[in-house]
Design a protein around this motif. Sequence first.
Motif, PDB file in Angstrom:
ATOM      1  N   ASN A  58      45.693  30.173  44.610  1.00  0.00           N
ATOM      2  CA  ASN A  58      45.928  30.072  43.165  1.00  0.00           C
ATOM      3  C   ASN A  58      45.349  31.246  42.379  1.00  0.00           C
ATOM      4  O   ASN A  58      45.095  31.121  41.189  1.00  0.00           O
ATOM      5  N   ILE A  59      45.163  32.362  43.044  1.00  0.00           N
ATOM      6  CA  ILE A  59      44.597  33.524  42.368  1.00  0.00           C
ATOM      7  C   ILE A  59      45.505  33.951  41.218  1.00  0.00           C
ATOM      8  O   ILE A  59      46.729  34.007  41.363  1.00  0.00           O
ATOM      9  N   ASP A  60      44.910  34.194  40.054  1.00  0.00           N
ATOM     10  CA  ASP A  60      45.719  34.521  38.880  1.00  0.00           C
ATOM     11  C   ASP A  60      45.739  36.030  38.617  1.00  0.00           C
ATOM     12  O   ASP A  60      45.072  36.806  39.300  1.00  0.00           O
ATOM     13  N   PHE A  61      46.493  36.407  37.612  1.00  0.00           N
ATOM     14  CA  PHE A  61      46.704  37.816  37.308  1.00  0.00           C
ATOM     15  C   PHE A  61      45.402  38.499  36.901  1.00  0.00           C
ATOM     16  O   PHE A  61      45.115  39.619  37.333  1.00  0.00           O
ATOM     17  N   ASN A  62      44.586  37.826  36.071  1.00  0.00           N
ATOM     18  CA  ASN A  62      43.324  38.417  35.625  1.00  0.00           C
ATOM     19  C   ASN A  62      42.379  38.661  36.797  1.00  0.00           C
ATOM     20  O   ASN A  62      41.678  39.685  36.848  1.00  0.00           O
ATOM     21  N   SER A  63      42.348  37.719  37.729  1.00  0.00           N
ATOM     22  CA  SER A  63      41.487  37.882  38.901  1.00  0.00           C
ATOM     23  C   SER A  63      41.943  39.045  39.762  1.00  0.00           C
ATOM     24  O   SER A  63      41.116  39.814  40.280  1.00  0.00           O
ATOM     25  N   MET A  64      43.264  39.198  39.924  1.00  0.00           N
ATOM     26  CA  MET A  64      43.779  40.317  40.714  1.00  0.00           C
ATOM     27  C   MET A  64      43.448  41.655  40.045  1.00  0.00           C
ATOM     28  O   MET A  64      43.050  42.613  40.711  1.00  0.00           O
ATOM     29  N   LEU A  65      43.585  41.706  38.720  1.00  0.00           N
ATOM     30  CA  LEU A  65      43.223  42.934  38.011  1.00  0.00           C
ATOM     31  C   LEU A  65      41.741  43.243  38.180  1.00  0.00           C
ATOM     32  O   LEU A  65      41.354  44.404  38.347  1.00  0.00           O
ATOM     33  N   ALA A  66      40.921  42.201  38.138  1.00  0.00           N
ATOM     34  CA  ALA A  66      39.477  42.380  38.311  1.00  0.00           C
ATOM     35  C   ALA A  66      39.166  42.944  39.696  1.00  0.00           C
ATOM     36  O   ALA A  66      38.358  43.870  39.842  1.00  0.00           O
TER      37      ALA A  66
END
Length: 306
Positions: free
Chosen positions: A213-221
């Motif tokens: 469930n990794i989200d877009f903000n986490s991937m950018l981080a």
Amino acid sequence: MSQTQLSPRHLLTALIVIVLWGMNFVVIKVGLKGIPPLLLGALRFVFVAFPAIFFLARPKVELKWLIAYAATISFAQFAFLFSAIAVGMPAGLASLVLQAQAFFTVGLSALVFGDKLKTSNVLGMLLASVGLALLGSASIGVHASASQVSLAGFVLTLCAALSWACGNIISKKMGQVGILNLVAWSALLPIIPFVLMSCLIDGSAVVLSSLRNIDFNSMLAILYLSGAASLIGYTLWGKLLTTLPTHVVAPMTLLVPVVGLSSAWILLGEALNQTQILGALIVMAGLLFNVFGYKLVAAFAQFRKS
């Protein structure tokens, strides 16, 4: 050819690195909103190591030193730092308290290599200790806000600083080595320990759920922590170190907590209370005296002789 003064290009490069590293702490806090701290560490190092190790030669150091460096700088430092922010250490203050590594490094160098402590080192340590004590006294276990420090987070950040210092000592033992090669290859070793520790502490179900469930903000981080802060930051910093004397480049890292505190205040609302402001200023004074104080001490000694 080595130069002795900062050109506008060098200054711009240094400022880019300072901003990348200073913003790093805000990005960590953003990443931790969706990913457990040790899993975030694993993902950070996955993208530092891959695909970089396919293009960079393994650093020419003994395997034992590479493992030791990875265990301290790569694993322990970030395991403690990410966990500290996860349990309540404000991102801005983390960027400042982590600079205690400078004093730990000086102390460990004296123990391991017999380096003689200068008066400026001792006075800088004493000043910074007072500042850290004030920051520690601001710890509040309940009703914690964005500007308040959890005691666990404060102690874990100091552990991260000590781990960084241990890595500095190991780096000194290794001697001259390509910094980007070292960063990339040392990132390979802590990935599995990070995943195992995350499964042990957070549970394998949480780890799998976080990955699914990794989200877009986490991937950018993750991409920022691995690409911008690590690979780009260390590449640019390495170029500065090869073209300028260390005593010109190294003090510029004192601006990292300035960016860290400012960005955390602007983006996360981490306004400091009066005790924290005083403690932060004293720590910065200690850091500055540790770097530049020898000139003041020498000037004072010269003045007394005249």
